[in-house]
Design a protein around this motif. Structure first.
Motif, PDB file in Angstrom:
ATOM      1  N   ILE A 198      -5.724  -0.158   1.049  1.00 21.54           N
ATOM      2  CA  ILE A 198      -6.166   0.522   2.266  1.00 21.54           C
ATOM      3  C   ILE A 198      -7.355  -0.220   2.858  1.00 21.54           C
ATOM      4  O   ILE A 198      -7.452  -0.417   4.080  1.00 21.54           O
ATOM      5  CB  ILE A 198      -6.525   2.000   1.971  1.00 21.54           C
ATOM      6  CG1 ILE A 198      -5.243   2.793   1.681  1.00 21.54           C
ATOM      7  CG2 ILE A 198      -7.263   2.624   3.155  1.00 21.54           C
ATOM      8  CD1 ILE A 198      -5.496   4.229   1.298  1.00 21.54           C
ATOM      9  N   SER A 224       3.616  10.587  -0.124  1.00 26.17           N
ATOM     10  CA  SER A 224       2.524   9.622  -0.268  1.00 26.17           C
ATOM     11  C   SER A 224       2.914   8.268   0.297  1.00 26.17           C
ATOM     12  O   SER A 224       2.120   7.611   0.982  1.00 26.17           O
ATOM     13  CB  SER A 224       2.127   9.477  -1.737  1.00 26.17           C
ATOM     14  OG  SER A 224       3.167   8.893  -2.492  1.00 26.17           O
ATOM     15  N   ILE A 252      -0.081  13.263   4.543  1.00 24.87           N
ATOM     16  CA  ILE A 252      -1.079  13.201   3.472  1.00 24.87           C
ATOM     17  C   ILE A 252      -1.559  14.599   3.100  1.00 24.87           C
ATOM     18  O   ILE A 252      -1.753  14.914   1.918  1.00 24.87           O
ATOM     19  CB  ILE A 252      -2.253  12.300   3.894  1.00 24.87           C
ATOM     20  CG1 ILE A 252      -1.777  10.829   3.973  1.00 24.87           C
ATOM     21  CG2 ILE A 252      -3.423  12.425   2.923  1.00 24.87           C
ATOM     22  CD1 ILE A 252      -2.787   9.876   4.562  1.00 24.87           C
ATOM     23  N   GLY A 269       0.804  -1.215   0.000  1.00 23.36           N
ATOM     24  CA  GLY A 269       0.000   0.000   0.000  1.00 23.36           C
ATOM     25  C   GLY A 269       0.835   1.262   0.000  1.00 23.36           C
ATOM     26  O   GLY A 269       0.495   2.257  -0.647  1.00 23.36           O
ATOM     27  N   VAL A 286      -4.493   1.384  -4.565  1.00 26.81           N
ATOM     28  CA  VAL A 286      -4.287   1.950  -3.231  1.00 26.81           C
ATOM     29  C   VAL A 286      -5.564   1.813  -2.410  1.00 26.81           C
ATOM     30  O   VAL A 286      -5.528   1.434  -1.232  1.00 26.81           O
ATOM     31  CB  VAL A 286      -3.861   3.431  -3.321  1.00 26.81           C
ATOM     32  CG1 VAL A 286      -3.994   4.114  -1.961  1.00 26.81           C
ATOM     33  CG2 VAL A 286      -2.413   3.533  -3.788  1.00 26.81           C
ATOM     34  N   ILE A 302       0.838   7.004   3.507  1.00 26.53           N
ATOM     35  CA  ILE A 302       0.009   5.797   3.430  1.00 26.53           C
ATOM     36  C   ILE A 302       0.574   4.706   4.325  1.00 26.53           C
ATOM     37  O   ILE A 302      -0.154   4.029   5.060  1.00 26.53           O
ATOM     38  CB  ILE A 302      -0.097   5.299   1.973  1.00 26.53           C
ATOM     39  CG1 ILE A 302      -0.858   6.327   1.125  1.00 26.53           C
ATOM     40  CG2 ILE A 302      -0.806   3.956   1.910  1.00 26.53           C
ATOM     41  CD1 ILE A 302      -0.838   6.026  -0.362  1.00 26.53           C
TER      42      ILE A 302
END
Length: 477
Positions: free
Chosen positions: A407, A209, A244, A64, A403, A213
């Motif tokens: 998630i 990112s 984020i 991820g 993604v 994440i």
């Protein structure tokens, strides 16, 4: 894009689709193949109860966390190049995992394998988009893609259990070596390289990112083990939120963003991403907690537990393959809604299972509903997530879909685990196991209800308003 051709002049569409599907099956298979073999892995490598969860989490974190980086790298450097690179990393890591002498070794290489999957997965969907024209041809290809993803998850559970009990859990990883090598050869023969896109690589966006994440996934996973008051949990989630937010600011100013914010200008795409997170969270919870129910409550062994998941596949694959034909009579949105509603019924049914419940009525029958739900839902959700995207940004769009998938798989599962833990606090023995599993299925049912609400208020509602313009090659918001 130029296609290689048969002597007769027909393009190698079948071979290209096969390469894409088999490579994606490898990725999904390795997420589920370890579940039914976890007790044997724990016994042989000396994992503690707490650390055993990281066999799955180490893979999910890097998968991820690096997904957007892998997706945009394919857009910039060429998708065949990144496809082969990701496949090589994934295959070599599988070999190393199979040879694991210790828990630390296995976790390290599971993380490397997840990185390889993060490079490989976006390229599979992007290559599908660029090789199959939008319309019926792509709808059919995406339906096979969705069928392969769902079926391989169940096959992984069956295969993992059978191998763990009758051969070795290591065999599930060794099998990737000949398959991966064959796919690399086939990729160079049948796949044309996509054009490279000049411009500055969005390194700040890639870093923020990835860390954002990864921090979010890590924080939720840790919360399920250490609680919400744990300082590391709080710092991880707070830090992830900051990263984020910083990532969004960077993407607004980047000349060639790693994730074009115009992807979210469409209600259809935004709704597809949000609904996918919730749907996958519920479905991964189904696989995880059904495995626990079968082994800890019903006393099934690894092989029998794996075989017990077959009802979830019997109807999943044929319904997924039938989606292109069904779309001609019923809209994709209707199929999606029906699929989620059926999933809600199946998940709610599972929540009534207890120690004395018969397998057929308490597990097998609701599994049939879950299979139908996945078959009808995943393909339309995937198509909605890449709707209206130009070829130049196909990798970024497929990265966003994947993604959302990861998630949902990781954060969604952690949320369900935390809810189940709260519901069963203070209980012991079989009462603890039954209460925990029942609460998990109730939480999964709630996630599916929320997913349905999002689909009806975004994707379905968008049919009544003008569609968003396609994203341009620059990907500007």
């Amino acid at each position: 894009m130029t296609q290689r051709h048969h002597p007769s002049g027909e393009p190698h569409k079948g071979a290209i689709l096969a390469i894409i599907l088999v490579s994606y099956v490898m990725i999904v298979l390795d997420i589920s193949v370890v579940l039914t073999g976890l007790p044997r892995i724990q016994e042989q490598l000396g994992f503690s109860e707490a650390n055993l969860a990281w066999v799955q989490s180490a893979y999910t974190l890097t998968f991820g966390g690096f997904m957007l980086l892998g997706a945009r790298a394919g857009d910039i450097l060429g998708r065949r190049r990144m496809f082969v690179t990701g496949l090589a990393i994934f295959t070599l890591a599988s070999l190393a995992i199979g040879a694991s002498p210790s828990a630390t070794w296995m976790l390290s290489w599971r993380a490397v394998q997840g990185f390889g999957a993060a490079v490989l997965a976006p390229s599979t969907l992007a290559l599908l988009q660029t090789n199959f024209a939008e319309g019926h041809e792509r709808t059919r290809a995406v339906s096979y893609y969705a069928a392969a993803a769902g079926a391989s998850a169940t096959v992984g559970l069956v295969l993992g259990g059978v191998l763990a009990e009758w051969v070795s859990w290591r065999a599930g990883f060794y099998v990737n070596l000949p398959i991966g090598a064959g796919l690399i050869v086939a990729a160079y023969r049948y796949l044309e390289e996509t054009p490279k896109h000049t411009g500055r690589f969005d390194l700040p966006g890639a870093v923020t990112s990835t860390l954002g994440i990864g921090g979010l996934v890590f924080g939720f996973i840790r919360s399920a083990q250490s609680g919400w008051n744990d300082p590391i949990t709080i710092v991880s989630i707070a830090g992830a939120a900051v990263l984020i937010a910083l990532f969004v600011m960077i993407e607004r100013r980047a000349a060639q963003p790693i994730l074009p914010l115009a992807l979210f200008s469409s209600w259809v795409r935004s709704g597809a991403y949000a609904a996918r997170v919730l749907y996958l969270g519920a479905m991964v919870g189904f696989f995880f907690f059904t495995t626990l129910y079968l082994q800890t409550v019903k006393g099934f062994g690894p092989a029998l537990s794996g075989l017990a998941f077959i009802p979830a596949t019997i109807l999943h694959v044929p319904f997924a393959i039938a989606v292109p034909r069904l779309v001609k009579s019923f809209s994709a949105n209707r199929l999606m809604i029906v699929g989620i509603v059926i999933g809600i019924a199946g998940m709610a049914w599972l929540s009534f299972a207890n120690a004395g419940s018969p397998y057929v009525t308490a597990v097998a029958l609701p599994m049939l509903l879950i299979g139908v739900s996945q078959g009808l839902t995943l393909s339309p959700l995937t198509s909605a997530g890449v709707a209206g995207v130009d070829d130049a940004d196909a990798g970024a769009a497929s990265g966003a879909v994947n993604v959302a998938h990861q998630i949902g798989s990781s954060v969604g599962l952690s949320v369900i685990v935390a809810i189940a833990g709260t519901a069963s606090a203070g209980l012991y023995g079989q009462a603890f196991a039954v209460t925990r599993i029942s609460a998990a299925f109730e939480a999964g049912t709630a996630m599916l209800v929320l997913s349905l609400l999002i689909v009806t208020t975004t994707i379905v509602a968008a049919d009544r308003i003008p569609a968003a313009k396609p994203i341009g090659a620059a990907g500007a918001a």
